[in-house]
Design an enzyme around this catalytic site. Structure first.
Site, short mmCIF file in Angstrom:
data_model
loop_
_atom_site.label_atom_id
_atom_site.label_comp_id
_atom_site.label_asym_id
_atom_site.label_seq_id
_atom_site.Cartn_x
_atom_site.Cartn_y
_atom_site.Cartn_z
N ARG A 52 48.51 27.93 41.66
CA ARG A 52 48.34 28.63 40.38
C ARG A 52 49.69 28.77 39.67
O ARG A 52 50.74 28.74 40.29
CB ARG A 52 47.73 30.01 40.62
N LYS A 193 39.76 31.29 39.27
CA LYS A 193 40.40 32.60 39.16
C LYS A 193 40.30 33.18 37.76
O LYS A 193 40.35 34.41 37.59
CB LYS A 193 41.86 32.49 39.61
N HIS A 212 38.69 41.41 45.53
CA HIS A 212 39.24 40.15 46.03
C HIS A 212 39.11 40.17 47.54
O HIS A 212 40.02 40.53 48.28
CB HIS A 212 40.71 40.02 45.61
N SER A 230 45.71 35.08 48.98
CA SER A 230 45.58 33.72 49.49
C SER A 230 46.47 33.52 50.72
O SER A 230 47.63 33.91 50.73
CB SER A 230 46.00 32.73 48.39
N LYS A 234 41.15 35.39 54.65
CA LYS A 234 39.83 35.84 54.18
C LYS A 234 38.75 34.81 54.51
O LYS A 234 37.69 35.15 55.04
CB LYS A 234 39.84 36.07 52.66
N THR A 235 39.01 33.56 54.17
CA THR A 235 38.01 32.52 54.40
C THR A 235 37.81 32.27 55.88
O THR A 235 36.69 32.20 56.39
CB THR A 235 38.43 31.21 53.69
N ASP A 249 35.59 34.97 48.99
CA ASP A 249 36.73 35.31 48.15
C ASP A 249 36.51 36.41 47.12
O ASP A 249 37.41 37.20 46.88
CB ASP A 249 37.21 34.05 47.42
N ARG A 314 43.48 22.31 50.02
CA ARG A 314 42.24 23.08 49.85
C ARG A 314 41.01 22.19 49.99
O ARG A 314 41.04 20.99 49.72
CB ARG A 314 42.21 23.71 48.46
#
Length: 522
Positions: A52, A193, A212, A230, A234-235, A249, A314
């Site tokens: 990003r 996002k 988030h 990130s 989390k994933t 997410d 990713r």
């Protein structure tokens, strides 16, 4: 004139509406936008921007929103005149391009879902949007009327001298015109996002907390949330073969429970192995988009350990690729909440139980280390405080989200834990990253309630309660000071981090003294 009408006016055959996965994959290959991996996934490269661009993100300063936005380095203002100029450039640019359009939704709860449209010049970007957002049924598609439109044009570059931007890249959100305009970057995560930012603006006004976080649920209906930036896990941690994934997410928490904003997952791939993360590994197949993953030039096999392009590799795939996923992505109120941090200083405990006041302190703090590749210019872990574990995506003032979370925790009596997925035995460069097997064991213990049966020891400097034992985890890891060869050096680093917490928290005005007292002490 609306963007939809302008698109309709383009030359015949130049605009493709709601193509299938097979059609978009085929066109991506034909247009040389990507290539097939041996697994059948579509491999693409995003050029010089592999993460990003937060410094190139703007919110249009419009009369209806100006008093509500938390203006600053995160939410940079753009004048309406600047936006109109870029918007006209986009219109002129699109008139010369072949376009791909996806119509879908953000929000699995029908009471709160947002109809969206995504317009792309790249076929693979449109495939990404199709896999990440919620796909409509044929009946829903016939009646679909987008409330927000995302326009992503990597080939359209800004001129900073003319357009008033920082660089050639721009991500502009007009909440009044309900348009997201993206240019100068091929990184697809900007689309995802941007809609998250939209939901974070809209939902609090409907008494829904946007979060988030990832979420999963047991067969008995016990819901868990995993907050974190990130790279914190989390994933990975929500993809549990013994529980059903709700989403990886972005979620909302309403009066009836939690719901996913998305229809897919955007998983980090660096170091991915089938043994450690079997669900993600098996999801990488035809229909999945692999971003910046190096392929063996002969076999086409993905080399997940090769991060020569970026650490931020990713995989974007639909939720249906995860076995036993919860569709629609809705469930009841959470029983367990976990705050994930990747502490590069190596001083925070791998797991600690938080009081309500500590939970509020650490939610407002949102401490972690930005990991390499997640943003432009980040090449090794950097300590950062990201309010509510999602400051880059929060248009409103932090207290709006924090107060909502505090009410929900109290009302539904959720247990809250802080989990450090970062370094142990020393700081980054000296220690090593916490073993995922141990982290999973700690998460399991929090979920099944076994942590409630052990005793706790208070960690120095931070006042955090650390369990004395966790099934499957060496007890010496549970108090991080014990893992350092030079414990005096641990004390130095711990004091430094505690002071960072205190300094950062000074920016929050009017916070309850009990919450302030729950923070670290030097």
């Amino acid at each position: 004139m609306s963007i939809e009408l302008k698109v309709e006016q383009l030359r015949a055959g130049a605009t493709h509406y709601n193509l299938s996965v097979s059609e978009l994959t085929k066109m991506s290959i034909e247009r040389k936008e990507g290539t097939f991996a041996s697994s059948g996934a579509l491999q693409v490269n995003t050029g010089k921007y592999t993460g990003r661009s937060p410094k190139d993100k703007y919110i249009v300063n419009e009369a209806s929103v100006t008093d509500h936005i938390d203006w600053g380095a995160v939410n940079q203002p753009m004048s309406e005149q600047q936006f109109e100029r870029l918007y006209q450039k986009a219109q002129d640019y699109m008139a010369t391009k072949e376009l791909f359009i996806f119509d879908g939704f953000a929000g699995a709860d029908l009471a709160y879902r947002l109809p969206i449209r995504v317009i792309n010049e790249y076929a693979w970007h449109n495939l990404f949007a199709r896999q990440l957002f919620i796909r409509p049924s044929e009946i829903e598609l016939m009646a679909h009327k987008p409330e927000f439109t995302v326009i992503a044009l990597p080939g359209l570059k800004a001129d900073p001298l003319v357009d008033g931007t920082r660089s050639e890249t721009f991500i502009c959100l007009s909440l009044e015109k309900k348009i997201v305009l993206i240019g100068g970057t091929e990184y697809a995560g900007e689309m995802k996002k941007s809609i998250f930012s939209v939901m974070n603006y809209i939902l609090p006004g409907q008494d829904v907390l946007p979060m988030h976080c990832s979420a999963n649920v047991s067969e008995e209906g016990k819901v868990a949330l995993f907050f974190g930036l990130s790279g914190t896990g989390k994933t990975t941690l929500s993809a549990d073969p013994n529980r059903r994934l709700i989403g990886d997410d972005e979620h909302g928490w309403s009066e009836t429970g939690v719901f996913n904003f998305e229809g897919g997952c955007y998983a980090k791939c660096a170091g991915l192995t089938e043994e450690k993360e079997p669900q993600i590994w098996q999801a990488i197949r035809f229909g999945t988009v692999l971003e910046n993953v190096v392929l063996d030039p002969t076999s086409g096999v993905a080399e997940y350990g090769n991060t020569q392009i970026t650490e931020n590799t990713r995989a974007a795939y639909p939720l249906e690729y995860i076995p036993g996923v919860k569709i629609p992505g809705t469930a009841g109120h959470p029983d367990v909440i976990m705050f994930l941090t990747a502490d590069a200083s190596g001083v925070l405990p791998p797991i600690s139980k938080l009081t309500k006041e500590q939970a509020m302190y650490h939610f407002l703090s949102g401490y972690t280390s930005k990991l390499a590749g997640t943003e432009r210019g980040v090449t090794e872990p950097e300590a950062t405080f990201s309010t509510c574990f999602g400051a880059p995506f929060l248009p409103l003032r932090p207290n709006v989200y924090a107060q909502m979370l505090g009410r929900q925790i109290e009302e539904h009596k959720a247990n809250v834990y802080l989990i450090n997925t970062g370094w142990v035995g020393g700081s980054y460069g000296e220690g090593e990253r916490m073993n995922l097997v141990y982290t999973r064991a700690m998460v399991t213990a929090a979920l099944n309630g076994s942590l409630e049966k052990t005793t706790f020891t208070e960690a120095p400097f931070f006042g955090l309660l650390c369990p004395d034992s966790v099934p499957g985890v060496p007890s010496e890891l549970l108090l991080p000071r014990n893992t350092w060869q030079d414990q005096s050096q641990y004390d130095v680093k711990a004091k430094e981090l505690a002071q960072r917490f205190i300094h950062n928290f000074n920016k929050f005005a009017g916070v309850d003294e009990r919450i302030i007292a729950a923070g670290p002490k030097v």
